[in-house]
Design an enzyme around this catalytic site. Sequence first.
Site, PDB file in Angstrom:
ATOM      1  N   ARG A  96     -44.640   2.646  10.265  1.00 21.74           N
ATOM      2  CA  ARG A  96     -45.422   3.170  11.378  1.00 21.74           C
ATOM      3  C   ARG A  96     -46.474   4.144  10.848  1.00 21.74           C
ATOM      4  O   ARG A  96     -46.125   5.189  10.297  1.00 21.74           O
ATOM      5  CB  ARG A  96     -44.520   3.888  12.388  1.00 21.74           C
ATOM      6  CG  ARG A  96     -43.403   3.011  12.980  1.00 21.74           C
ATOM      7  CD  ARG A  96     -43.959   1.935  13.887  1.00 21.74           C
ATOM      8  NE  ARG A  96     -42.920   1.042  14.391  1.00 21.74           N
ATOM      9  CZ  ARG A  96     -42.396   1.137  15.615  1.00 21.74           C
ATOM     10  NH1 ARG A  96     -42.777   2.093  16.437  1.00 21.74           N
ATOM     11  NH2 ARG A  96     -41.478   0.265  16.007  1.00 21.74           N
ATOM     12  N   GLU A 141     -48.112   6.549  11.929  1.00 24.02           N
ATOM     13  CA  GLU A 141     -48.239   7.607  12.921  1.00 24.02           C
ATOM     14  C   GLU A 141     -48.407   8.941  12.205  1.00 24.02           C
ATOM     15  O   GLU A 141     -47.654   9.255  11.287  1.00 24.02           O
ATOM     16  CB  GLU A 141     -46.999   7.644  13.821  1.00 24.02           C
ATOM     17  CG  GLU A 141     -46.801   6.347  14.602  1.00 24.02           C
ATOM     18  CD  GLU A 141     -45.445   6.282  15.289  1.00 24.02           C
ATOM     19  OE1 GLU A 141     -44.505   6.940  14.806  1.00 24.02           O
ATOM     20  OE2 GLU A 141     -45.340   5.575  16.301  1.00 24.02           O
ATOM     21  N   ARG A 156     -38.358  14.620  13.297  1.00 23.97           N
ATOM     22  CA  ARG A 156     -37.726  13.418  13.835  1.00 23.97           C
ATOM     23  C   ARG A 156     -38.465  12.124  13.498  1.00 23.97           C
ATOM     24  O   ARG A 156     -38.051  11.049  13.940  1.00 23.97           O
ATOM     25  CB  ARG A 156     -37.571  13.546  15.354  1.00 23.97           C
ATOM     26  CG  ARG A 156     -38.881  13.785  16.080  1.00 23.97           C
ATOM     27  CD  ARG A 156     -38.669  14.223  17.518  1.00 23.97           C
ATOM     28  NE  ARG A 156     -38.342  13.128  18.394  1.00 23.97           N
ATOM     29  CZ  ARG A 156     -37.948  13.283  19.666  1.00 23.97           C
ATOM     30  NH1 ARG A 156     -37.810  14.479  20.174  1.00 23.97           N
ATOM     31  NH2 ARG A 156     -37.679  12.240  20.418  1.00 23.97           N
ATOM     32  N   HIS A 157     -39.549  12.207  12.731  1.00 26.62           N
ATOM     33  CA  HIS A 157     -40.353  11.020  12.450  1.00 26.62           C
ATOM     34  C   HIS A 157     -40.424  10.714  10.954  1.00 26.62           C
ATOM     35  O   HIS A 157     -40.523  11.612  10.129  1.00 26.62           O
ATOM     36  CB  HIS A 157     -41.779  11.194  12.985  1.00 26.62           C
ATOM     37  CG  HIS A 157     -41.886  11.121  14.474  1.00 26.62           C
ATOM     38  ND1 HIS A 157     -41.899  12.242  15.265  1.00 26.62           N
ATOM     39  CD2 HIS A 157     -41.962  10.062  15.314  1.00 26.62           C
ATOM     40  CE1 HIS A 157     -41.985  11.886  16.537  1.00 26.62           C
ATOM     41  NE2 HIS A 157     -42.026  10.571  16.595  1.00 26.62           N
ATOM     42  N   GLU A 185     -34.030  10.490  21.322  1.00 30.64           N
ATOM     43  CA  GLU A 185     -34.037   9.027  21.464  1.00 30.64           C
ATOM     44  C   GLU A 185     -33.660   8.379  20.132  1.00 30.64           C
ATOM     45  O   GLU A 185     -34.239   8.693  19.094  1.00 30.64           O
ATOM     46  CB  GLU A 185     -35.433   8.559  21.874  1.00 30.64           C
ATOM     47  CG  GLU A 185     -35.602   7.043  21.870  1.00 30.64           C
ATOM     48  CD  GLU A 185     -37.022   6.632  21.551  1.00 30.64           C
ATOM     49  OE1 GLU A 185     -37.185   5.618  20.829  1.00 30.64           O
ATOM     50  OE2 GLU A 185     -37.960   7.314  21.992  1.00 30.64           O
ATOM     51  N   SER A 236     -34.887   2.058  21.381  1.00 29.72           N
ATOM     52  CA  SER A 236     -35.717   1.471  22.429  1.00 29.72           C
ATOM     53  C   SER A 236     -35.302   0.019  22.573  1.00 29.72           C
ATOM     54  O   SER A 236     -34.982  -0.645  21.583  1.00 29.72           O
ATOM     55  CB  SER A 236     -37.202   1.554  22.084  1.00 29.72           C
ATOM     56  OG  SER A 236     -37.684   2.856  22.282  1.00 29.72           O
TER      57      SER A 236
END
Length: 439
Positions: free
Chosen positions: A210, A212, A218-219, A362, A365
Amino acid sequence: MTTAATARLQRTLTRELPQFEGQAVKLQGFLHARRDLGGVQFLVLRDVSGVAQAVGSGLDLPLPESSIEIIGKVKAHPKAPGGFEVQVESLRVLTPATQPPPVELPKMEWNVNPETLLDYRVVTVRGLKERAALKVQAELVAAFRDHLTSEGFTEISTPKIVSAGAEGGANLFPIDYFGHPAYLAQSPQLYKQIMVGVFERVFEVAPVYRAEEHATSRHLNEYLSLDVEMGFIESEEDVMDLETRVLAAIMARLKERAQPELALLGATLPEVPAHIPRITLLEARQLVTEKYGHAVGGKDLDPEAERLLSQHYAETEGTEFVFVTKYPRAARPFYTHADINEDGSLNPDITRGFDLLFRGIEITSGGQRIHEYPVLLESIADYKLNPESLAGYTEVFKYGMPPHGGFAIGAERLTARLLGISNVRYARAFPRDRHRLTP
């Protein structure tokens, strides 16, 4: 003991020492710690199964982390790790360390800059807590595989070099593919849907990428994704029920096989209820606003809203899990199935997508996917995507795809939440975030 007898000794692991009390053993591992006390030398040897204390005198000790072999007699000792120590008869250095480690590995807590720990990750990952976290993750992944196989799922392997993104082309790492534009796969989503037409129930354990520009605890930009897709479902409820069973199997295996690691890390496994509570996104937003005074902006729950919602369910229902359901279409990818009204018509604004929250964050998904070819083409147009770039994916929907759905779990996030690791980077051996390409 004679040289011939020594040569015949098979390697003993540190966890096996209780079986050999009073007998000679051969240990091989790393010199985890060393100290001299008035001519008596204490060593701690670390191997794949744990640590063991050894005691001797007149030994020529190498630097910590050297690979060594110890031969000696096992003796009960209440203060030694595991209750036994080895009285050294001989010590052989297999490979000497050429310099001291950058941190004192035997310490349980290191007062070192976190980035320094990652800079020297090739060594710091040897720490007992660090490797314990990775061992727990290995058992977690094994449980994921084993349970899905027991339910008739087939493991697949999908490309990680792709021509288009699975989620609309955003957050992709571009690469040059022999002069043609290509990308690192951000998800196996499109391929696992295609494979539902082959095996009906499939899963994959593989990295995803990703692009991002997050710099949070958390990433990750590369993480291990535990992906599932299943056909012939009635709704997303079937998918959530499956994930509940998978999580229960994971916790059961960790309880059975990772107790030493969990104890070392001070971690407590959650109870997975037979039915994890569900709440719609709209209801969740209202709840955290009315109960906690936290106004939620955007299309999703923000991190504080996730924490507060989890707090609510922990307090009211005693569970650390909650599914958030019925996401708006604008917050879900193009392939997500619309919700169905009571009269059987599609609701164009709400989807059958869901997230799973665990301990305030989370970790999943998922949802039901579109399975009808005309509906899928219409959705691609609504999202203003290029249908030609997705032709290899949409082609399969001309040939009778069943109602299907699935989910994906971020292995590092789940590991971090299980073990109380504050930053997800330490739940991966060699993390990749926006600032780190090494080691």
